[in-house]
Design a protein around this motif. Sequence first.
Motif, PDB file in Angstrom:
ATOM      1  N   PRO A  68      58.218  12.043 -16.273  1.00  0.00           N
ATOM      2  CA  PRO A  68      58.698  12.179 -15.175  1.00  0.00           C
ATOM      3  C   PRO A  68      59.890  12.398 -15.986  1.00  0.00           C
ATOM      4  O   PRO A  68      60.845  12.457 -15.291  1.00  0.00           O
ATOM      5  CB  PRO A  68      58.277  11.033 -14.215  1.00  0.00           C
ATOM      6  CG  PRO A  68      57.242  10.419 -15.497  1.00  0.00           C
ATOM      7  CD  PRO A  68      56.708  11.090 -16.020  1.00  0.00           C
ATOM      8  N   ASP A  69      60.347  11.125 -16.205  1.00  0.00           N
ATOM      9  CA  ASP A  69      61.459  10.667 -16.455  1.00  0.00           C
ATOM     10  C   ASP A  69      61.817  12.035 -17.465  1.00  0.00           C
ATOM     11  O   ASP A  69      63.617  11.929 -17.654  1.00  0.00           O
ATOM     12  CB  ASP A  69      61.616   9.737 -17.617  1.00  0.00           C
ATOM     13  CG  ASP A  69      61.009   8.839 -16.630  1.00  0.00           C
ATOM     14  OD1 ASP A  69      61.442   8.890 -15.775  1.00  0.00           O
ATOM     15  OD2 ASP A  69      60.697   7.107 -17.377  1.00  0.00           O
ATOM     16  N   GLU A  70      61.839  12.975 -18.346  1.00  0.00           N
ATOM     17  CA  GLU A  70      62.912  13.672 -18.837  1.00  0.00           C
ATOM     18  C   GLU A  70      62.538  15.019 -17.555  1.00  0.00           C
ATOM     19  O   GLU A  70      63.433  16.106 -17.945  1.00  0.00           O
ATOM     20  CB  GLU A  70      62.018  13.922 -19.771  1.00  0.00           C
ATOM     21  CG  GLU A  70      62.485  15.797 -20.372  1.00  0.00           C
ATOM     22  CD  GLU A  70      61.625  15.692 -22.101  1.00  0.00           C
ATOM     23  OE1 GLU A  70      62.609  16.252 -23.370  1.00  0.00           O
ATOM     24  OE2 GLU A  70      61.153  14.432 -22.616  1.00  0.00           O
ATOM     25  N   THR A  71      61.390  15.579 -17.440  1.00  0.00           N
ATOM     26  CA  THR A  71      60.858  16.865 -16.761  1.00  0.00           C
ATOM     27  C   THR A  71      61.706  16.654 -15.373  1.00  0.00           C
ATOM     28  O   THR A  71      61.849  17.801 -15.100  1.00  0.00           O
ATOM     29  CB  THR A  71      58.861  16.878 -16.506  1.00  0.00           C
ATOM     30  OG1 THR A  71      58.173  16.592 -17.751  1.00  0.00           O
ATOM     31  CG2 THR A  71      58.723  17.802 -15.665  1.00  0.00           C
ATOM     32  N   LEU A  72      61.508  16.016 -14.054  1.00  0.00           N
ATOM     33  CA  LEU A  72      62.070  15.905 -13.437  1.00  0.00           C
ATOM     34  C   LEU A  72      63.235  15.675 -13.158  1.00  0.00           C
ATOM     35  O   LEU A  72      64.057  17.080 -12.274  1.00  0.00           O
ATOM     36  CB  LEU A  72      61.691  14.666 -12.274  1.00  0.00           C
ATOM     37  CG  LEU A  72      59.342  14.744 -12.350  1.00  0.00           C
ATOM     38  CD1 LEU A  72      59.357  13.750 -11.370  1.00  0.00           C
ATOM     39  CD2 LEU A  72      59.244  15.830 -11.352  1.00  0.00           C
ATOM     40  N   PRO A  73      64.195  15.655 -14.029  1.00  0.00           N
ATOM     41  CA  PRO A  73      65.753  15.972 -13.739  1.00  0.00           C
ATOM     42  C   PRO A  73      65.790  16.748 -14.059  1.00  0.00           C
ATOM     43  O   PRO A  73      66.892  17.454 -14.194  1.00  0.00           O
ATOM     44  CB  PRO A  73      66.571  14.758 -14.423  1.00  0.00           C
ATOM     45  CG  PRO A  73      65.267  13.862 -15.215  1.00  0.00           C
ATOM     46  CD  PRO A  73      64.035  13.800 -14.915  1.00  0.00           C
ATOM     47  N   ALA A  74      64.893  17.724 -15.309  1.00  0.00           N
ATOM     48  CA  ALA A  74      65.573  19.059 -15.739  1.00  0.00           C
ATOM     49  C   ALA A  74      65.832  20.059 -14.216  1.00  0.00           C
ATOM     50  O   ALA A  74      66.598  21.103 -13.676  1.00  0.00           O
ATOM     51  CB  ALA A  74      64.786  19.173 -16.933  1.00  0.00           C
ATOM     52  N   PHE A  75      64.210  19.802 -13.203  1.00  0.00           N
ATOM     53  CA  PHE A  75      64.299  20.615 -12.115  1.00  0.00           C
ATOM     54  C   PHE A  75      65.578  19.996 -11.121  1.00  0.00           C
ATOM     55  O   PHE A  75      65.698  21.078 -10.582  1.00  0.00           O
ATOM     56  CB  PHE A  75      62.809  20.004 -11.481  1.00  0.00           C
ATOM     57  CG  PHE A  75      61.687  20.957 -11.676  1.00  0.00           C
ATOM     58  CD1 PHE A  75      61.099  21.996 -11.227  1.00  0.00           C
ATOM     59  CD2 PHE A  75      61.153  20.140 -13.258  1.00  0.00           C
ATOM     60  CE1 PHE A  75      59.926  22.490 -11.558  1.00  0.00           C
ATOM     61  CE2 PHE A  75      60.077  21.420 -13.593  1.00  0.00           C
ATOM     62  CZ  PHE A  75      59.306  22.793 -13.015  1.00  0.00           C
ATOM     63  N   ASP A  76      65.485  18.842 -10.759  1.00  0.00           N
ATOM     64  CA  ASP A  76      67.158  18.377 -10.164  1.00  0.00           C
ATOM     65  C   ASP A  76      68.009  18.861 -10.565  1.00  0.00           C
ATOM     66  O   ASP A  76      69.118  19.914 -10.439  1.00  0.00           O
ATOM     67  CB  ASP A  76      67.021  17.093 -10.620  1.00  0.00           C
ATOM     68  CG  ASP A  76      66.854  16.476  -8.936  1.00  0.00           C
ATOM     69  OD1 ASP A  76      66.406  16.844  -8.477  1.00  0.00           O
ATOM     70  OD2 ASP A  76      66.522  14.656  -9.638  1.00  0.00           O
ATOM     71  N   ALA A  77      68.515  19.932 -11.953  1.00  0.00           N
ATOM     72  CA  ALA A  77      68.990  19.779 -12.713  1.00  0.00           C
ATOM     73  C   ALA A  77      69.471  22.078 -12.105  1.00  0.00           C
ATOM     74  O   ALA A  77      70.188  22.625 -12.101  1.00  0.00           O
ATOM     75  CB  ALA A  77      69.727  20.226 -14.120  1.00  0.00           C
ATOM     76  N   LEU A  78      68.142  22.233 -12.104  1.00  0.00           N
ATOM     77  CA  LEU A  78      68.019  23.852 -11.958  1.00  0.00           C
ATOM     78  C   LEU A  78      68.451  24.142  -9.948  1.00  0.00           C
ATOM     79  O   LEU A  78      69.108  24.404  -9.783  1.00  0.00           O
ATOM     80  CB  LEU A  78      66.717  24.102 -12.312  1.00  0.00           C
ATOM     81  CG  LEU A  78      66.248  24.634 -13.802  1.00  0.00           C
ATOM     82  CD1 LEU A  78      64.685  24.477 -13.418  1.00  0.00           C
ATOM     83  CD2 LEU A  78      67.221  25.383 -14.267  1.00  0.00           C
ATOM     84  N   GLY A 102      60.448   8.269  -6.957  1.00  0.00           N
ATOM     85  CA  GLY A 102      60.816   7.685  -6.956  1.00  0.00           C
ATOM     86  C   GLY A 102      62.250   8.236  -8.326  1.00  0.00           C
ATOM     87  O   GLY A 102      63.101   7.305  -8.759  1.00  0.00           O
ATOM     88  N   VAL A 103      62.049   9.176  -9.532  1.00  0.00           N
ATOM     89  CA  VAL A 103      62.545  10.086 -10.115  1.00  0.00           C
ATOM     90  C   VAL A 103      63.815  10.892  -9.513  1.00  0.00           C
ATOM     91  O   VAL A 103      64.529  11.158 -10.315  1.00  0.00           O
ATOM     92  CB  VAL A 103      61.642  10.186 -11.701  1.00  0.00           C
ATOM     93  CG1 VAL A 103      62.457  11.185 -12.851  1.00  0.00           C
ATOM     94  CG2 VAL A 103      61.266   9.335 -12.303  1.00  0.00           C
ATOM     95  N   LEU A 104      63.010  12.151  -9.088  1.00  0.00           N
ATOM     96  CA  LEU A 104      64.014  13.046  -8.230  1.00  0.00           C
ATOM     97  C   LEU A 104      64.565  12.279  -7.187  1.00  0.00           C
ATOM     98  O   LEU A 104      64.667  11.929  -6.969  1.00  0.00           O
ATOM     99  CB  LEU A 104      62.553  14.089  -8.050  1.00  0.00           C
ATOM    100  CG  LEU A 104      62.070  15.015  -8.347  1.00  0.00           C
ATOM    101  CD1 LEU A 104      60.758  15.432  -7.065  1.00  0.00           C
ATOM    102  CD2 LEU A 104      62.694  16.452  -9.100  1.00  0.00           C
ATOM    103  N   ASP A 105      66.451  13.824  -7.362  1.00  0.00           N
ATOM    104  CA  ASP A 105      67.042  13.323  -6.632  1.00  0.00           C
ATOM    105  C   ASP A 105      66.633  14.593  -5.028  1.00  0.00           C
ATOM    106  O   ASP A 105      66.634  14.372  -4.415  1.00  0.00           O
ATOM    107  CB  ASP A 105      68.479  13.936  -7.229  1.00  0.00           C
ATOM    108  CG  ASP A 105      68.789  12.245  -8.444  1.00  0.00           C
ATOM    109  OD1 ASP A 105      68.518  11.848  -7.501  1.00  0.00           O
ATOM    110  OD2 ASP A 105      69.826  13.096  -8.860  1.00  0.00           O
ATOM    111  N   ALA A 106      65.944  15.703  -5.335  1.00  0.00           N
ATOM    112  CA  ALA A 106      65.564  16.764  -4.369  1.00  0.00           C
ATOM    113  C   ALA A 106      64.443  16.168  -3.698  1.00  0.00           C
ATOM    114  O   ALA A 106      62.904  15.394  -4.670  1.00  0.00           O
ATOM    115  CB  ALA A 106      65.275  17.892  -4.992  1.00  0.00           C
ATOM    116  N   PRO A 107      64.670  16.092  -2.650  1.00  0.00           N
ATOM    117  CA  PRO A 107      62.835  15.857  -2.038  1.00  0.00           C
ATOM    118  C   PRO A 107      61.675  16.908  -2.466  1.00  0.00           C
ATOM    119  O   PRO A 107      61.327  17.873  -3.094  1.00  0.00           O
ATOM    120  CB  PRO A 107      63.321  16.289  -0.101  1.00  0.00           C
ATOM    121  CG  PRO A 107      64.405  17.559  -0.344  1.00  0.00           C
ATOM    122  CD  PRO A 107      65.203  16.622  -1.919  1.00  0.00           C
TER     123      PRO A 107
END
Length: 225
Positions: A68-78, A102-107
């Motif tokens: 989660p700490d690596e994968t989800l920020p990459a989705f936020d970046a996209l 809790g990790v994602l910025d995006a809903p």
Amino acid sequence: MYGNEAAVGEGIAAADVDREDVVVATKVHPDNLASESVRETARESLDRLGVDRVDLLYVHWPIGAYDPDETLPAFDALREAGLTDHVGVSNFTPELLREAEGVLDAPIAAHQVECHPRFQQPDLRAIAAERDHALVGYSPLAQGEILDDPDFAGIAEEHDLRPAVLALAWGLARDVTPIPKATGDHVTENLRAVTAEVPETALDAVDALEGGERRIDPDAAAWNR
């Protein structure tokens, strides 16, 4: 994984429908959920689809390279780069959903899981209602098995409905977006679920069916760990 992105892209290009009227969703394979792989393979998906963005990009399963700490920020970046409008997840448990939030910025816009009249996912449906995301139900016909289920077929017959129509209409009535796999005449039949008049007594009877087992249940799935 499904080998259909190029064909979907060709269909979008050939269709006499505005791009804004089409919801295009795709997934990142579990093996590609490391940060750099997410970015690289998402762009490859866009190239195959022939689009500059998708409406929804899913984490396919929280397994394989998922962190989660690596994968989800990459989705936020996209999403921030405009390559996807929304972020979705698939095959998450309630615990993993809360962690991802809790990790994602995006809903989280959508959660895709197996859901059908014999596997109704009440807990995840409740979470979707509470968190205001879509619950997308794959295998909404239980891989075709619901069509031959005598109890379910009896409910459909009693209300003069085709079993497939009742199964999909039940999902829609219970705030599930069903995504059936179909070809030929089955596509036309499935579309009838959108406008079918299904009495509440039929929906209640489906609600009361005894639960069954998952059809899609890999050993590596989060609920088996």
